[in-house]
Scaffold this active site. Structure first.
Site, PDB file in Angstrom:
ATOM      1  N   GLN A 195       0.833  -1.208   0.000  1.00 37.59           N
ATOM      2  CA  GLN A 195       0.000   0.000   0.000  1.00 37.59           C
ATOM      3  C   GLN A 195       0.868   1.259   0.000  1.00 37.59           C
ATOM      4  OE1 GLN A 195      -0.204  -2.627   2.148  1.00 37.59           O
ATOM      5  NE2 GLN A 195      -2.248  -2.733   3.084  1.00 37.59           N
TER       6      GLN A 195
ATOM      7  N   GLN B 110       0.022  -0.332  -5.835  1.00 36.98           N
ATOM      8  CA  GLN B 110      -1.118  -0.696  -4.994  1.00 36.98           C
ATOM      9  C   GLN B 110      -1.643   0.548  -4.272  1.00 36.98           C
ATOM     10  OE1 GLN B 110      -0.500  -4.093  -2.451  1.00 36.98           O
ATOM     11  NE2 GLN B 110      -2.347  -3.735  -1.262  1.00 36.98           N
ATOM     12  N   ASP B 111      -2.975   0.758  -4.355  1.00 37.34           N
ATOM     13  CA  ASP B 111      -3.645   1.861  -3.646  1.00 37.34           C
ATOM     14  C   ASP B 111      -3.203   3.247  -4.130  1.00 37.34           C
ATOM     15  OD1 ASP B 111      -4.758  -0.194  -2.263  1.00 37.34           O
ATOM     16  OD2 ASP B 111      -4.042   0.402  -0.296  1.00 37.34           O
TER      17      ASP B 111
ATOM     18  N   ASP C  74      -6.153  -2.728  -6.357  1.00 42.91           N
ATOM     19  CA  ASP C  74      -7.085  -1.826  -5.659  1.00 42.91           C
ATOM     20  C   ASP C  74      -6.685  -0.361  -5.849  1.00 42.91           C
ATOM     21  OD1 ASP C  74      -7.980  -4.285  -4.724  1.00 42.91           O
ATOM     22  OD2 ASP C  74      -7.027  -4.061  -2.768  1.00 42.91           O
TER      23      ASP C  74
ATOM     24  N   ARG D 147     -12.923  -5.634  -6.630  1.00 43.72           N
ATOM     25  CA  ARG D 147     -13.264  -6.632  -5.617  1.00 43.72           C
ATOM     26  C   ARG D 147     -13.833  -5.899  -4.400  1.00 43.72           C
ATOM     27  NH1 ARG D 147      -7.845  -8.741  -2.524  1.00 43.72           N
ATOM     28  NH2 ARG D 147      -6.695  -6.763  -2.401  1.00 43.72           N
TER      29      ARG D 147
END
Length: 542
Positions: free
Chosen positions: A336, A358-359, A380, A448
């Site tokens: 993250q 990520q993120d 994500d 998701r």
């Protein structure tokens, strides 16, 4: 018997309306106020509030009394929670635990303001629903910090955990009651004027700018960067008022009221920036994507919570950014690592780029609009619990770590009455240059479910063949598959076919333009009322 059937019908009708955000019916004026409690997640708590209410002469007044009392009690809980958390003994926590606790102190403080604003907005349930949703998101974010460091078992032993459970129940009930109040009061009024989330009459789609739009604000985003008359100029080469953005923000604190325009000249600015909630109506203008770059590399692996890892974070309402790049260069192996986090109500990002893995883009809370932007990431990488619409954007999937799969979105709606969601409209989902030769061996999905009531819709987008035929992927087992709302409407491209999509109860192939229009800028964000003031082009309907 007839009366009993009629009463049962009223209760069922009310339940249908409250549970379905797209329903619209006329309610019978005599419907029992107690039916509101049946739609909360904690009805016993709600019943205890109603028991304290004085006898009112009208349904409207009784309903408003219940709403006011619920918010009063929730505010008291928020004040109590902030006091307990801020005074908590954290000597037993390690460095990571203290970082998560520090997030909680700020988030609980923000929650007090959000609930207080909701309490004062007695004539505008839409605003209150947004602010209560943001307050609820804050509670989840507090716990997420401990989860980042695998400290879930530790936090459950702290006073913080029971405090979180208490205030979350009150916030959840206030969300349900505020929503039900709007339905009951509106339905019992003889004349209801169509208004937007700020109490203004809505514009018709395609209409001209409203009378209250400032011509100055309207022109700002349409002008060339060099032609904008900035209040503050930032230039790392010394040709402006300040060399860093953080220095400029110190100067901003001394100004208040009007919009402040900060022109950030071409260059790479290696700094982590945080614009707090007191800094409202700021506008940042750069020299273009990949010309003006704000960059950092904070990440969870190196000790930051996801919330604090953002290179650029903004909480002040009315924020606007144009022609800038925000990036986090930590890389996929650091997990993250946020490039930009926005918790700013009525924030707009126009012709900006967000780069990470990520993120990448944390649409944390409140109302947000992105137009003509580029977003890069792996897992994500568009996530959070805001009411966010991305329109005319390019979404680039990058190469993840080995044995990972890509997921474009992870929306964080944790309560069924939150008015939040991630809507991606008229955009293009494709591959970044570093991923094209690997896309056949790595699966990529539209999203998701991060939280129980995750809500994401792709409308009229071009989905390249990089998107797996299933479209969506579970978070863990069967978690949220029936309670989420994922939708697709008239998408095109090699990855857009819906015949092979997941068979979850919460997945929808939207065929009705009436249903799809509920997720448009005009309806989902009431964007006709506030986006025109920024000068950013937008499509109100489908």
């Amino acid at each position: 018997m007839i009366l009993m059937k009629m009463f049962s019908f009223i209760v069922l009708l009310l339940a249908t309306i409250i549970s379905n955000p797209f329903a619209s019916f006329d309610l019978v004026h005599g419907a029992s106020i107690s039916t509101i409690c049946n739609e909360t997640l904690y009805p016993d708590l709600c019943d205890s509030l109603i028991a304290t209410q004085p006898q009112a002469t009208t349904l409207d007044q009784t309903t408003l009394n219940v709403r006011g009392t619920s918010l009063d009690v929730t505010l008291a809980q928020a004040l109590r929670a902030h006091s307990l958390v801020s005074k908590m003994d954290v000597t037993s926590l390690n460095v990571q635990g203290k970082a998560a606790w520090d997030d909680c102190v700020q988030l609980y403080e923000d929650t007090i303001e959000l609930v207080n604003r909701s309490l004062k907005s007695s004539n505008n349930n839409n605003d209150a629903q947004t602010w209560l949703s943001a307050a609820f998101a804050n509670q989840q974010t507090c716990l997420n910090g401990f989860h980042d460091f695998n400290l879930d078992s530790v936090v459950q032993t702290l006073p913080l955990f029971s405090t979180h459970q208490d205030i979350s129940k009150y916030l959840s009930n206030s969300l349900a009651i505020n929503k039900a109040t709007k339905i009951l009061v509106s339905s019992s009024s003889s004349s209801v004027e169509l208004t937007n989330s700020r109490g203004r009459k809505l514009l018709s789609h395609g209409g001209a700018f409203p009378e209250w739009v400032s011509p100055t604000d309207r022109k700002l985003l349409r002008s060339a960067s060099g032609a904008v008359k900035a209040d503050i100029v930032v230039a790392h080469d010394g040709s402006g008022n300040f060399r860093t953005i953080r220095e400029a923000l110190v100067a901003v604190k001394k100004r208040a009221g009007k919009r402040i325009v900060i022109y950030v000249k071409r260059g790479v600015y290696k700094e982590n920036v945080e614009i707090n909630k007191s800094m409202k109506n700021l506008m940042f203008i750069g020299d273009g994507i990949d010309a003006t770059i704000v960059t950092g590399n904070k990440n969870v692996q190196d000790g930051s919570t996801t919330f604090r890892s953002a290179t650029f974070a903004v909480s002040g309402d009315g924020f606007i950014a144009r022609d800038m790049t925000f990036e986090n260069t930590a890389g996929p192996h650091k997990h993250q690592a946020v490039a930009l986090r926005s918790s700013a109500d009525f924030s707009v990002f126009y012709s900006c780029s967000f780069k990470g893995y990520q993120d990448t883009l944390y649409v944390h809370s409140q109302r947000q609009f992105y137009r003509d932007c580029d977003i890069y990431g792996t897992i994500d990488f568009i996530f959070g619990d805001a009411s966010a619409i991305l329109q005319n954007c390019n979404i680039y999937l990058r190469k993840p770590m080995s044995n990972q799969k890509n997921t474009v979105t992870a929306q964080g709606r944790s309560d069924p009455n939150e008015n939040t969601g991630i809507i991606i409209h008229n955009s293009h989902v494709t591959t970044a240059s570093d991923f094209r030769e690997h896309q056949g061996s790595i699966k990529s999905y539209l999203g998701r479910p991060w939280k129980q009531y995750s809500r994401t819709v792709f409308m009229k987008c071009v989905l390249d063949g990089v998107i797996d035929r299933q479209g969506w992927v579970p978070w863990s087992g069967h978690f949220a598959l029936k309670t989420l709302y994922y939708g697709e409407y008239i998408n095109s491209g090699a990855g857009a076919a819906t015949r092979g999509r997941v068979k979850w109860g919460g997945y929808h192939v939207i065929t009705s333009p009436i249903v799809a229009s509920k997720f448009s800028v005009g309806n989902f964000l009431a964007g006709d009322s506030w986006i025109p003031t920024t000068g950013v082009p937008f499509t109100s309907g489908l």
